[in-house]
Motif scaffolding. Structure first.
Motif, short mmCIF file in Angstrom:
data_model
loop_
_atom_site.label_atom_id
_atom_site.label_comp_id
_atom_site.label_asym_id
_atom_site.label_seq_id
_atom_site.Cartn_x
_atom_site.Cartn_y
_atom_site.Cartn_z
N HIS A 124 0.83 -1.21 0.00
CA HIS A 124 0.00 0.00 0.00
C HIS A 124 0.86 1.26 0.00
CE1 HIS A 124 -2.00 3.36 2.10
NE2 HIS A 124 -3.07 2.99 1.39
N ASP A 125 1.83 1.30 0.91
CA ASP A 125 2.65 2.51 1.04
C ASP A 125 3.51 2.73 -0.21
OD1 ASP A 125 1.53 2.79 3.52
OD2 ASP A 125 3.31 2.14 4.64
N LEU A 126 4.03 1.65 -0.79
CA LEU A 126 4.85 1.77 -1.99
C LEU A 126 4.00 2.28 -3.16
CD1 LEU A 126 7.48 1.31 -3.58
CD2 LEU A 126 6.71 -1.04 -3.97
N LEU A 127 2.83 1.70 -3.36
CA LEU A 127 1.96 2.11 -4.47
C LEU A 127 1.48 3.55 -4.29
CD1 LEU A 127 -0.22 -1.09 -4.94
CD2 LEU A 127 1.75 -0.38 -6.30
N GLU A 128 1.15 3.90 -3.06
CA GLU A 128 0.68 5.26 -2.79
C GLU A 128 1.79 6.27 -3.05
OE1 GLU A 128 -2.26 6.91 0.54
OE2 GLU A 128 -0.27 6.43 1.36
N ALA A 129 3.02 5.96 -2.62
CA ALA A 129 4.14 6.87 -2.85
C ALA A 129 4.44 7.00 -4.34
CB ALA A 129 5.38 6.36 -2.10
N THR A 130 4.40 5.88 -5.05
CA THR A 130 4.65 5.91 -6.49
C THR A 130 3.62 6.77 -7.21
OG1 THR A 130 5.58 3.67 -6.36
CG2 THR A 130 4.98 4.49 -8.55
N ALA A 131 2.36 6.57 -6.85
CA ALA A 131 1.28 7.31 -7.51
C ALA A 131 1.36 8.81 -7.24
CB ALA A 131 -0.08 6.77 -7.06
N SER A 132 1.99 9.20 -6.15
CA SER A 132 2.04 10.62 -5.78
C SER A 132 3.09 11.41 -6.57
CB SER A 132 2.34 10.75 -4.28
OG SER A 132 3.70 10.40 -3.99
N ARG A 133 3.94 10.70 -7.31
CA ARG A 133 5.04 11.37 -7.99
C ARG A 133 4.75 11.57 -9.48
NH1 ARG A 133 8.02 7.29 -4.89
NH2 ARG A 133 8.60 8.32 -2.94
N PRO A 134 5.35 12.59 -10.07
CA PRO A 134 5.22 12.75 -11.52
C PRO A 134 6.01 11.67 -12.24
CG PRO A 134 6.78 14.36 -10.65
CD PRO A 134 6.15 13.68 -9.46
N ALA A 135 5.50 11.25 -13.39
CA ALA A 135 6.20 10.24 -14.18
C ALA A 135 7.41 10.84 -14.87
CB ALA A 135 5.25 9.64 -15.21
N ARG A 136 8.48 10.08 -14.92
CA ARG A 136 9.71 10.52 -15.59
C ARG A 136 9.96 9.61 -16.79
NH1 ARG A 136 13.62 10.48 -10.41
NH2 ARG A 136 15.22 10.58 -12.04
N PHE A 137 10.29 10.23 -17.92
CA PHE A 137 10.41 9.46 -19.17
C PHE A 137 11.77 9.62 -19.83
CE2 PHE A 137 5.86 10.65 -18.74
CZ PHE A 137 5.34 9.37 -18.57
N GLY A 138 12.81 9.83 -19.06
CA GLY A 138 14.11 10.08 -19.66
C GLY A 138 15.09 8.93 -19.59
N CYS A 139 14.65 7.75 -19.14
CA CYS A 139 15.61 6.65 -18.95
C CYS A 139 15.97 5.95 -20.25
CB CYS A 139 15.06 5.65 -17.96
SG CYS A 139 13.65 4.70 -18.59
N LEU A 140 15.05 5.96 -21.23
CA LEU A 140 15.27 5.37 -22.56
C LEU A 140 15.58 3.87 -22.52
CD1 LEU A 140 17.36 8.22 -24.23
CD2 LEU A 140 14.89 7.80 -24.40
N GLY A 141 15.20 3.21 -21.45
CA GLY A 141 15.42 1.77 -21.40
C GLY A 141 16.87 1.35 -21.31
#
Length: 324
Positions: A124-141
């Motif tokens: 619960h705490d991990l999912l809630e913390a993840t959802a609270s942050r903006p998505a970052r798209f710079g890793c390029l895999g």
């Protein structure tokens, strides 16, 4: 895609309704695991698809077992429903963490939390913390590239039995010409020794809740892992929805990797080119959008369990106060 909303109020499902959902679920699960089961029987492997059954160890039989989720009671079939229906109901009543009531069979939330409460709170705490942050798209895999960096020069075997699309030197050159920004511990821990120091982050298991972010392919793939860990507290439809997301993410993960995936009929997402980078980010954003609803549904399941525990404690205090 079916969506099941978990409610804190008990919901009763008549036998005809829950039996239909259980049958539909089993049919869907069988279709999703058909390739894996066929390969196991033939003694063959698939470097892309088998990941979902080896890295996330689970059995097809486990996936095809439908659970209604907490707060749902499945009613006993009428006696005239036949011996198969009655036997199926009796088998369900004997499942771990289930209990029988006057209305039917339901998840025993108290027993489940007694054994798995720490897991529920962590997820619960991990999912809630993840959802609270903006998505970052710079890793390029680039995490997959970092997992094979300088393997060729060191004489090490790569993680997957596929050739490198650009060869060893070409792969190393891509890593050295890009900035690696991996935030996911379970990807970072597979970096080669030479690559680990090139990452802008130093993820650990302890810092995972502080670093996880919803643009990460592996964080979104892991929604399937968390659904598995929550077990019968996750409605069956949600479990298979997370499996499908993980399957689709895995394809992009390998298309954008340094491996040559053409033997599987897939074109590369060449992240070393501007066109490949643009395609990767576009598809990464699509997966992030898909993950929003699934993450929310998993959070809903966790919160239902935790709210039930809090309500039980409140009820216990009320009874104690009244008796005093």
């Amino acid at each position: 895609m079916s969506t099941v909303t978990v409610s804190t109020a008990a919901t009763a499902l008549p036998h005809a309704r829950w039996a239909e959902r259980a049958d539909d679920h089993a049919t869907r699960a069988d279709a999703l695991t058909a390739g894996w089961r066929e390969r196991r029987a033939a003694g063959t492997t698939h470097a892309i698809e088998d990941f979902l059954f080896t890295y996330y160890p689970t059995r097809p039989a486990q996936l095809r077992r439908w659970h209604p989720g907490p707060g749902v009671v499945v009613a006993r079939p009428d006696d005239d429903a036949g011996p198969v229906a009655l036997a199926t109901y009796a088998e369900r009543a004997a499942w771990r963490w289930y209990r029988s009531t006057s209305d039917g069979v339901t998840l025993d939330v108290r027993a489940f939390l007694a054994e798995r409460g720490d897991t529920v709170r962590y997820v619960h705490d991990l999912l809630e913390a993840t959802a609270s942050r903006p998505a970052r798209f710079g890793c390029l895999g680039l995490h997959e590239w970092a997992m094979v960096y300088r393997d060729h020069a060191a004489g090490r075997a790569t993680r997957h039995p596929l050739p490198l699309r650009l060869g060893g030197d070409g792969t190393d050159a891509v890593v050295e010409s890009h900035r690696i920004r991996c935030t996911h511990f379970d990807a970072y821990r597979f970096f080669t020794p030479e690559a680990s120091g090139l990452n802008t982050e130093r993820p650990t298991r302890e810092t995972q809740p502080a670093l996880e972010q919803p643009g990460c392919l592996h964080a979104n793939m892991d929604l399937y892992k968390w659904a598995l860990k929550l077990g019968p507290a996750v409605p069956g439809e949600l479990l298979l929805d997370t499996f499908e997301l993980a399957r689709d993410v895995r394809v992009l993960d390998m298309q954008a990797s340094p491996y040559d995936v053409s033997p599987y009929g897939l074109a590369p997402v060449a992240i070393e080119t501007p066109e490949g980078r643009a395609e990767y980010v576009r598809r990464q954003q699509e997966f992030a959008e898909r993950s929003v609803t699934l993450r929310a549904r998993l959070l809903d399941a966790c919160e239902t369990l935790l709210d039930t525990r809090r309500q039980a404690r409140r009820d216990g205090k009320t009874r104690s106060s009244s008796s005093g």
